[in-house]
Motif scaffolding. Structure first.
Motif, short mmCIF file in Angstrom:
data_model
loop_
_atom_site.label_atom_id
_atom_site.label_comp_id
_atom_site.label_asym_id
_atom_site.label_seq_id
_atom_site.Cartn_x
_atom_site.Cartn_y
_atom_site.Cartn_z
N GLN A 20 0.79 -1.24 0.00
CA GLN A 20 0.00 0.00 0.00
C GLN A 20 0.82 1.28 0.00
O GLN A 20 0.25 2.36 -0.09
N ARG B 57 2.83 4.08 -1.55
CA ARG B 57 3.07 4.58 -2.91
C ARG B 57 4.52 4.93 -3.17
O ARG B 57 4.92 5.11 -4.32
N CYS C 84 6.14 0.64 -3.56
CA CYS C 84 5.04 -0.19 -4.04
C CYS C 84 5.55 -1.49 -4.65
O CYS C 84 6.20 -1.50 -5.69
N CYS D 157 -0.81 2.78 -4.61
CA CYS D 157 -0.30 1.41 -4.52
C CYS D 157 -1.43 0.52 -4.00
O CYS D 157 -1.84 0.62 -2.85
N CYS D 158 -1.94 -0.32 -4.86
CA CYS D 158 -3.05 -1.22 -4.52
C CYS D 158 -2.56 -2.66 -4.66
O CYS D 158 -2.32 -3.13 -5.78
N GLY D 159 -2.37 -3.32 -3.54
CA GLY D 159 -1.92 -4.71 -3.57
C GLY D 159 -0.53 -4.88 -4.13
O GLY D 159 -0.22 -5.92 -4.71
N VAL E 90 -5.99 5.34 -10.19
CA VAL E 90 -7.31 5.26 -9.57
C VAL E 90 -8.30 6.26 -10.15
O VAL E 90 -9.46 6.27 -9.78
N HIS F 292 -10.70 0.02 -8.99
CA HIS F 292 -10.04 0.85 -7.97
C HIS F 292 -10.35 2.31 -8.29
O HIS F 292 -9.48 3.08 -8.69
N LYS G 206 -9.89 5.18 -5.06
CA LYS G 206 -9.07 4.57 -4.02
C LYS G 206 -8.99 3.07 -4.28
O LYS G 206 -9.75 2.53 -5.10
N CYS G 207 -8.10 2.42 -3.59
CA CYS G 207 -7.92 0.98 -3.77
C CYS G 207 -9.18 0.21 -3.39
O CYS G 207 -9.83 0.53 -2.40
N ASN G 208 -9.50 -0.79 -4.21
CA ASN G 208 -10.59 -1.73 -3.95
C ASN G 208 -11.98 -1.11 -3.92
O ASN G 208 -12.90 -1.70 -3.36
N LYS G 209 -12.16 0.06 -4.49
CA LYS G 209 -13.49 0.66 -4.61
C LYS G 209 -13.96 0.42 -6.05
O LYS G 209 -13.62 1.15 -6.96
#
Length: 128
Positions: free
Chosen positions: A73, A75, A78, A91-93, A99, A105, A108-111
Motif C-alpha cells: 500500500q 506509494r 510499491c 499502490c493497490c496490492g 485510480v 479501484h 481509491k484501492c478496492n473501490k
C-alpha cells in the motif's frame, strides 16, 4: 472548519503480525511484540519487518531505508522498496494503479464501480 487527510495520516497505522517471531536474542525465548507501527526503525540485516505478513495477509512489511513499510500500500515503496508510483496512482496490492480511471479501484484501492458503470476522474459514473 474543514479538515483534510494527508498522506501522513497513514503514518499512524499499526500492523498486526500474522505469525509472531521468536526473539532469538532473548535467553527466555520470548516473543517479540505482535504489533508494529508504520515507520518503525529497522535494520536490513536483522529486523522485524523482513517480508513479514501482517493484518491477515493484507500487509507485507519490508525494511525500506531503515523504516518498516507496507509494500502492498505504500506509494513510495510499491511492491518493493524504492518503487514509487506516478502522479495519480496509488499502490493497490503492491501494484501502481491509476485510480482516476480504473473500474476496480475508482478513486481509491478496492473501490469497484457497479457493473456497466465507468470510473472517470476517480468517481463511478462521473459523467452520467
Amino acid at each position: 472548519m474543514t479538515s483534510f487527510i494527508t498522506e501522513d495520516a497513514e503514518d499512524y497505522e499499526e500492523y498486526v503480525i500474522d505469525t509472531p517471531f521468536l526473539n532469538t536474542r532473548s535467553l527466555r525465548g520470548q516473543f517479540l511484540a505482535s504489533v508494529v507501527k508504520k515507520g518503525t526503525h529497522c535494520e536490513v540485516s536483522s529486523n522485524i519487518c523482513n517480508g513479514v505478513s501482517a493484518n491477515n495477509g493484507a500487509s507485507r512489511l519490508f525494511c525500506c531505508k531503515s523504516h518498516c513499510r507496507n509494500v502492498l500500500q505504500d506509494r513510495n515503496n510499491c511492491g518493493m522498496c524504492g518503487h514509487k508510483c506516478r502522479f495519480g496512482q496509488l499502490c493497490c496490492g503492491g501494484k501502481c494503479i491509476n485510480v482516476g480511471f480504473n473500474d476496480l479501484h475508482c478513486g481509491k484501492c478496492n473501490k469497484a464501480c457497479d457493473s456497466g458503470v465507468k470510473c472517470e476522474n476517480g468517481s463511478c459514473g462521473y459523467a452520467s
